[in-house]
Design a protein around this motif. Structure first.
Motif, PDB file in Angstrom:
ATOM      1  N   SER A   1      16.103  -8.882  -5.423  1.00 56.89           N
ATOM      2  CA  SER A   1      16.020  -7.472  -5.599  1.00 56.89           C
ATOM      3  C   SER A   1      15.449  -6.977  -7.235  1.00 56.89           C
ATOM      4  N   ASP A   2      14.815  -8.403  -6.896  1.00 55.81           N
ATOM      5  CA  ASP A   2      13.999  -7.770  -8.372  1.00 55.81           C
ATOM      6  C   ASP A   2      12.733  -7.903  -8.892  1.00 55.81           C
ATOM      7  N   ASN A   3      11.716  -7.968  -7.466  1.00 60.15           N
ATOM      8  CA  ASN A   3      10.780  -8.154  -7.808  1.00 60.15           C
ATOM      9  C   ASN A   3      10.050  -9.230  -8.298  1.00 60.15           C
ATOM     10  N   GLY A   4      11.568 -10.541  -7.518  1.00 57.92           N
ATOM     11  CA  GLY A   4      10.774 -11.616  -6.667  1.00 57.92           C
ATOM     12  C   GLY A   4      11.044 -12.494  -8.610  1.00 57.92           C
ATOM     13  N   ARG A   5      11.825 -11.879  -9.106  1.00 60.20           N
ATOM     14  CA  ARG A   5      12.352 -12.670 -10.667  1.00 60.20           C
ATOM     15  C   ARG A   5      13.632 -13.697  -9.715  1.00 60.20           C
ATOM     16  N   HIS A   6      13.940 -13.596  -8.987  1.00 61.73           N
ATOM     17  CA  HIS A   6      15.170 -13.686  -8.745  1.00 61.73           C
ATOM     18  C   HIS A   6      15.182 -14.321  -7.154  1.00 61.73           C
ATOM     19  N   TYR A   7      14.820 -15.230  -6.318  1.00 55.85           N
ATOM     20  CA  TYR A   7      14.962 -15.210  -4.406  1.00 55.85           C
ATOM     21  C   TYR A   7      16.640 -15.378  -3.983  1.00 55.85           C
ATOM     22  N   ASN A   8      17.461 -15.019  -3.235  1.00 54.74           N
ATOM     23  CA  ASN A   8      18.739 -15.753  -2.628  1.00 54.74           C
ATOM     24  C   ASN A   8      17.997 -15.644  -1.116  1.00 54.74           C
ATOM     25  N   THR A   9      18.738 -17.102  -0.828  1.00 58.37           N
ATOM     26  CA  THR A   9      18.390 -17.373   0.417  1.00 58.37           C
ATOM     27  C   THR A   9      19.434 -17.170   1.848  1.00 58.37           C
ATOM     28  N   ILE A  10      18.444 -16.370   2.461  1.00 56.34           N
ATOM     29  CA  ILE A  10      19.634 -15.977   2.995  1.00 56.34           C
ATOM     30  C   ILE A  10      19.818 -17.296   4.694  1.00 56.34           C
ATOM     31  N   ALA A  11      18.780 -17.994   5.250  1.00 56.24           N
ATOM     32  CA  ALA A  11      18.584 -18.912   5.674  1.00 56.24           C
ATOM     33  C   ALA A  11      17.619 -19.976   6.086  1.00 56.24           C
ATOM     34  N   ASP A  12      18.136 -21.252   5.858  1.00 58.24           N
ATOM     35  CA  ASP A  12      17.391 -22.403   5.808  1.00 58.24           C
ATOM     36  C   ASP A  12      17.402 -22.856   6.955  1.00 58.24           C
ATOM     37  N   LEU A  13      15.904 -21.829   7.485  1.00 56.09           N
ATOM     38  CA  LEU A  13      15.292 -22.276   9.091  1.00 56.09           C
ATOM     39  C   LEU A  13      14.948 -23.993   9.060  1.00 56.09           C
ATOM     40  N   ALA A  14      14.478 -24.212   8.358  1.00 50.96           N
ATOM     41  CA  ALA A  14      14.057 -25.950   8.681  1.00 50.96           C
ATOM     42  C   ALA A  14      14.749 -26.582   8.993  1.00 50.96           C
ATOM     43  N   ALA A  15      15.844 -26.512   8.165  1.00 51.50           N
ATOM     44  CA  ALA A  15      17.255 -27.159   7.860  1.00 51.50           C
ATOM     45  C   ALA A  15      17.978 -27.163   9.385  1.00 51.50           C
ATOM     46  N   TYR A  16      18.423 -26.131   9.527  1.00 54.34           N
ATOM     47  CA  TYR A  16      18.774 -25.566  11.007  1.00 54.34           C
ATOM     48  C   TYR A  16      18.084 -25.810  12.409  1.00 54.34           C
ATOM     49  N   GLU A  17      16.370 -26.215  12.188  1.00 53.88           N
ATOM     50  CA  GLU A  17      15.485 -26.197  13.389  1.00 53.88           C
ATOM     51  C   GLU A  17      15.962 -28.102  12.676  1.00 53.88           C
ATOM     52  N   ALA A  18      16.234 -29.023  12.867  1.00 53.68           N
ATOM     53  CA  ALA A  18      16.083 -30.667  12.490  1.00 53.68           C
ATOM     54  C   ALA A  18      17.824 -30.470  12.378  1.00 53.68           C
ATOM     55  N   LYS A  19      18.648 -29.330  12.558  1.00 50.85           N
ATOM     56  CA  LYS A  19      20.337 -30.567  13.171  1.00 50.85           C
ATOM     57  C   LYS A  19      20.496 -29.759  14.515  1.00 50.85           C
TER      58      LYS A  19
ATOM     59  N   VAL B   1       0.991  -1.357   0.226  1.00 49.62           N
ATOM     60  CA  VAL B   1      -0.164   0.145  -0.123  1.00 49.62           C
ATOM     61  C   VAL B   1       0.317   0.996  -0.428  1.00 49.62           C
ATOM     62  N   ASP B   2       0.976   1.939  -1.329  1.00 48.50           N
ATOM     63  CA  ASP B   2       1.476   3.198  -1.344  1.00 48.50           C
ATOM     64  C   ASP B   2       1.338   4.208  -0.730  1.00 48.50           C
ATOM     65  N   ARG B   3       1.587   5.658  -0.417  1.00 49.30           N
ATOM     66  CA  ARG B   3       1.477   6.446   0.508  1.00 49.30           C
ATOM     67  C   ARG B   3       0.568   7.409  -0.059  1.00 49.30           C
ATOM     68  N   ARG B   4      -0.336   6.772  -1.579  1.00 50.88           N
ATOM     69  CA  ARG B   4      -1.806   8.135  -1.773  1.00 50.88           C
ATOM     70  C   ARG B   4      -2.397   6.597  -1.386  1.00 50.88           C
ATOM     71  N   GLY B   5      -2.370   5.369  -1.221  1.00 48.69           N
ATOM     72  CA  GLY B   5      -2.975   4.093  -0.450  1.00 48.69           C
ATOM     73  C   GLY B   5      -3.145   3.602  -2.168  1.00 48.69           C
ATOM     74  N   ASN B   6      -2.524   3.739  -2.833  1.00 48.73           N
ATOM     75  CA  ASN B   6      -2.679   2.947  -3.480  1.00 48.73           C
ATOM     76  C   ASN B   6      -2.404   1.370  -3.385  1.00 48.73           C
ATOM     77  N   GLN B   7      -3.210   0.330  -3.597  1.00 47.45           N
ATOM     78  CA  GLN B   7      -3.210  -1.117  -2.898  1.00 47.45           C
ATOM     79  C   GLN B   7      -2.283  -2.018  -4.518  1.00 47.45           C
ATOM     80  N   SER B   8      -1.786  -3.167  -4.188  1.00 45.93           N
ATOM     81  CA  SER B   8      -1.211  -3.583  -5.533  1.00 45.93           C
ATOM     82  C   SER B   8      -0.226  -4.897  -4.712  1.00 45.93           C
ATOM     83  N   ARG B   9      -0.455  -5.616  -5.686  1.00 45.98           N
ATOM     84  CA  ARG B   9       0.399  -6.536  -5.591  1.00 45.98           C
ATOM     85  C   ARG B   9       1.633  -7.246  -5.701  1.00 45.98           C
ATOM     86  N   ILE B  10       3.078  -6.880  -5.367  1.00 43.94           N
ATOM     87  CA  ILE B  10       4.525  -6.639  -5.348  1.00 43.94           C
ATOM     88  C   ILE B  10       5.125  -8.108  -5.943  1.00 43.94           C
ATOM     89  N   LEU B  11       4.494  -8.702  -5.116  1.00 45.03           N
ATOM     90  CA  LEU B  11       4.789 -10.497  -4.966  1.00 45.03           C
ATOM     91  C   LEU B  11       4.334 -11.212  -5.332  1.00 45.03           C
TER      92      LEU B  11
END
Length: 386
Positions: free
Chosen positions: A169-187, A101-111
């Motif tokens: 950083s490119d509107n969802g065209r590519h995602y970089n994994t910062i952390a695999d939290l499920a794998a960390y929990e399993a470990k 929701v931008d500062r003018r109140g416009n609503q849009s899905r960005i990802l």
């Protein structure tokens, strides 16, 4: 003493879903308790699918994590389905999203096209994108799981994002994994239950601090570096209020189920909310304070007598919390926003009668709260002055 696993936030319990038919999808508002009622809330976003946490960008744009609706409304004739945590059938889809929701109140899905698991019939009980943060260039996204590594392995390729913290950083065209939290929990598996469901995060001083509702842990995730455990929340004594479950009065334990982390800013401490697991007893939830600057820090009780808390936010030194259900989830998801006082067992109700409220963000003296968090298409963000 009987012990029963808390559900994390996989389904928010069948009682929450039952509440949909009881309450409908409207939102009723009631004022406070004599401590000052807020202005009448206004709706600034609507039509959201199981909205959860929300946050502001540096430019003042509001970002909302939507857990999605599984395959409902996608036209997928061959969805990946399995038995859900409440014994119903849940299906995997790509309906998770982030709305702006931008500062003018416009609503849009960005990802969009993000992983989501939800009830096959109606898209309730969703697990998917649970929290979002942006530094102005990158968008970081926390995606829940509500299961273990085998749960994830059984999903299609997109499902491998579940249980992770990612950044784009490119509107969802590519995602970089910062952390695999499920794998960390399993470990690490500190409570000997390998379920993982990361549901809330705080970004501060170059680190993400994540609440894993499945692992009952608070973990630290550096932008670059290894994940580490800051705290493990132990079980809480509870008494079942009656069926389903043990007979009324039979002692049992409820898991802590942390849901969110906030910071006051100047004191450097983390404040941790908890949903509490089954039987979701009224008044059982606490808020904890954790000072990471101390050696071997341990959470200490900051406030008590809350119920099923899903998020926290500070307005200066004043702390506000969202209770997804004011009287306990087994009564249905009619919740509230409360003002919390340190060491006090009697929080002030600021806004009551909300349909499944979940996340809260505060900016310039106004609170922004997601509602309808257990239903597809019924989700909203309301705004009111504190």
């Amino acid at each position: 003493m009987t012990k029963r696993r808390g559900i994390g936030l996989v389904a928010l319990t069948s009682a929450a879903v039952i509440g949909l038919s009881v309450l409908g999808t409207g939102t009723a508002f009631a004022g406070g308790d004599g401590h000052g009622s807020p202005d009448t809330p206004t709706t600034i976003a609507s039509g959201l699918n199981n909205p959860r946490q929300l946050s502001f960008t540096p430019a003042g744009e509001l970002l909302i994590a939507e857990a999605g609706a599984g395959t409902v409304g996608t036209g997928d004739s061959n969805p990946k389905c399995t038995t859900g945590p409440e014994d119903g059938t849940v299906c995997f889809g790509d309906t998770g999203a982030v709305t702006k929701v931008d500062r003018r109140g416009n609503q849009s899905r960005i990802l969009s096209d993000l992983p989501s698991i939800a009830n096959q019939a109606d898209g309730t009980q969703a697990t998917g994108p649970s929290d979002v943060y942006s530094d102005g260039r990158n968008v970081s996204l926390l995606i829940g799981l509500g299961g273990n590594l085998q749960t994830r392995a059984d999903l299609p390729k997109l499902g491998k994002m579940m249980g992770t913290l990612v950044r784009t950083s490119d509107n969802g065209r590519h995602y970089n994994t910062i952390a695999d939290l499920a794998a960390y929990e399993a470990k690490t598996n500190p409570i000997h239950d390998v379920d993982s469901n990361p549901v809330g995060m705080l970004y501060t001083c170059g680190n993400y601090v994540v609440a894993d509702a499945g692992g009952n842990t608070i973990v630290k995730v550096p932008s670059r570096g290894k994940v580490s455990t800051l705290a493990v929340l132990g079980d809480l004594d509870a008494v079942s209020p009656g069926p389903p479950g043990p007979p009324a009065g039979n002692p049992m334990e409820a898991q802590a189920v942390p849901t969110s982390v906030a910071t006051m800013g100047f004191d450097g401490a983390y404040y941790i909310s908890q949903l509490t697991g089954f039987p979701f007893q009224k008044g059982l939830a606490n808020i904890y304070r954790l000072d990471p600057r101390k050696p071997n820090p341990a959470p200490t009780e900051y406030a008590r007598n809350l119920t099923n808390v899903t998020d926290l936010a500070f307005n200066g030194r004043d702390l506000y919390a969202v209770q997804i259900s004011t009287n306990g989830l087994r009564t249905g998801p009619t919740g509230s926003v409360v003002k919390v006082h340190p060491g006090d067992a009697n929080p002030d109700i600021v806004l009551d009668g909300l349909f499944a409220p979940y996340g809260i963000a505060i900016r310039n003296g106004y609170a922004y709260v997601t509602t309808g968090s257990v239903a597809p298409g019924a989700g909203q963000v309301i705004k009111f002055k504190l």
